[in-house]
Design an enzyme around this catalytic site. Structure first.
Site, PDB file in Angstrom:
ATOM      1  N   HIS A 122      41.323 119.918  30.299  1.00  0.00           N
ATOM      2  CA  HIS A 122      40.167 120.296  31.124  1.00  0.00           C
ATOM      3  C   HIS A 122      39.748 121.723  30.791  1.00  0.00           C
ATOM      4  O   HIS A 122      40.491 122.469  30.140  1.00  0.00           O
ATOM      5  CB  HIS A 122      40.516 120.184  32.616  1.00  0.00           C
ATOM      6  CG  HIS A 122      41.766 120.923  32.970  1.00  0.00           C
ATOM      7  ND1 HIS A 122      41.778 122.284  33.205  1.00  0.00           N
ATOM      8  CD2 HIS A 122      43.053 120.507  33.074  1.00  0.00           C
ATOM      9  CE1 HIS A 122      43.018 122.662  33.455  1.00  0.00           C
ATOM     10  NE2 HIS A 122      43.817 121.613  33.372  1.00  0.00           N
ATOM     11  N   HIS A 134      40.043 124.739  35.764  1.00  0.00           N
ATOM     12  CA  HIS A 134      41.021 125.681  36.316  1.00  0.00           C
ATOM     13  C   HIS A 134      41.960 126.098  35.200  1.00  0.00           C
ATOM     14  O   HIS A 134      41.957 125.515  34.119  1.00  0.00           O
ATOM     15  CB  HIS A 134      41.816 125.061  37.475  1.00  0.00           C
ATOM     16  CG  HIS A 134      42.749 123.968  37.058  1.00  0.00           C
ATOM     17  ND1 HIS A 134      42.326 122.670  36.872  1.00  0.00           N
ATOM     18  CD2 HIS A 134      44.066 123.979  36.755  1.00  0.00           C
ATOM     19  CE1 HIS A 134      43.349 121.921  36.486  1.00  0.00           C
ATOM     20  NE2 HIS A 134      44.427 122.688  36.399  1.00  0.00           N
TER      21      HIS A 134
HETATM   22 ZN   LIG Z   1      46.581 118.944  35.050  1.00  0.00          ZN
END
Ligand SMILES: [Zn+2]
Length: 288
Positions: A122, A134
């Site tokens: 991500h 994040h």
């Molecule tokens: Zn994760």
């Protein structure tokens, strides 16, 4: 004759056996996942998503094998780090499961590997459009290594390069894979979904993403060549947090500096040491 030689060379590239491949599997960027309730054991859809996680990992395992991998280590790299069930994985892969892991998402990697693959990654903290963006956990605003802002993918790439192992493939949402692959020539990307923002995504069909992951892993592993370790010590690390309380506590430790109220900084001689300390700061320093 030239043609024959060329074909022979191509065959050698795609079928060289005996490679050792490390696959780090996170969950946020896995095909089919878009909701918070899919990401932890308390969530209603968790058991569904851990199967999805295994299916993306399996596509990478099959591809890596077809590309010449004979030894595959899968590191469960999300949350509790015991999301993947061994029985859901393609037979023959070793699974590193559960924590505490000093080196987290890169636990188990060393200089004996030929290639690293990131599955289900991500975007880093602060990326407005990355799904579930994040770094490490929700408490981190940014991590900078020698002045460069890095997310989990960037930090993990530095770890791989410390050992001289190339990162050959990253999968995740479109924003994440572009970010992780930026600045690393030769890193292939597979987009599992298009991030609409941090919470919504256009999920690509599962059969399509798995086929793409398998093909990309095969090609990437076939061409992977171990490099020379990239060691730019000392590593100057700054961890900027969303609250100044964590720096307030962490500053007590020897070797820690506090260049700003919300930031802890330190220097490390090795990347594994830097990595372990970053992890320690955001995960195990609790001001409560
Ligand atoms: Zn994760």
């Amino acid at each position: 004759m030239l043609g024959v030689l060329f074909v022979a060379a191509m065959t050698a590239v795609s079928a060289q056996p005996g490679k050792k491949v490390f696959i780090s599997v996170d969950m946020e960027g896995i095909s089919g996942i878009a909701g918070d309730d899919q990401l932890s054991a308390a969530g209603a859809e968790y058991n569904r998503s851990r199967r999805l996680m295994a299916d993306d990992a399996n596509a990478a395992i099959r591809g890596a094998r077809a590309g010449g991998a004979t030894e595959i280590v899968v590191n469960d790299s999300h949350g509790s780090m015991r999301n993947l069930r061994l029985e859901d994985l393609e037979p023959g892969a070793t699974l590193i499961s559960h924590s505490f892991k000093r080196h987290g998402m890169m636990e188990g990697l060393d200089e004996t590997f030929d290639a690293v693959i990131f599955i289900g990654y991500h975007a880093k903290a602060g990326t407005p459009s990355g799904l579930f963006a994040h770094t490490g956990s929700g408490v981190v605003a940014d991590v900078r290594v020698n002045g460069r802002s890095v997310g989990e993918g960037g930090l993990n790439t530095l770890m791989a390069h410390w050992y001289g192992v190339p990162v050959v493939l990253v999968t995740g949402d479109d924003v994440a894979v572009a970010q992780v692959a930026e600045g690393t020539p030769g890193m292939r990307t597979v987009v599992t979904k298009r991030a609409i923002n941090q919470r919504a995504a256009a999920l690509r069909p599962l059969d399509v993403t798995r086929a793409e992951i398998e093909a990309a892993a095969r090609e990437a592993v076939a061409r992977a060549a171990r490099g020379t370790p990239s060691r730019t010590a000392p590593y100057r690390v700054e961890v900027q947090l969303r609250s100044s309380l964590i720096p307030e506590v962490a500053e007590i430790l020897p070797g820690m500096q506090r260049p700003a109220a919300d930031t802890i900084a330190f220097s490390a001689d090795t990347m594994p040491q830097a990595y372990a300390l970053v992890r320690f700061l955001y995960r195990y320093v609790n001001p409560d």
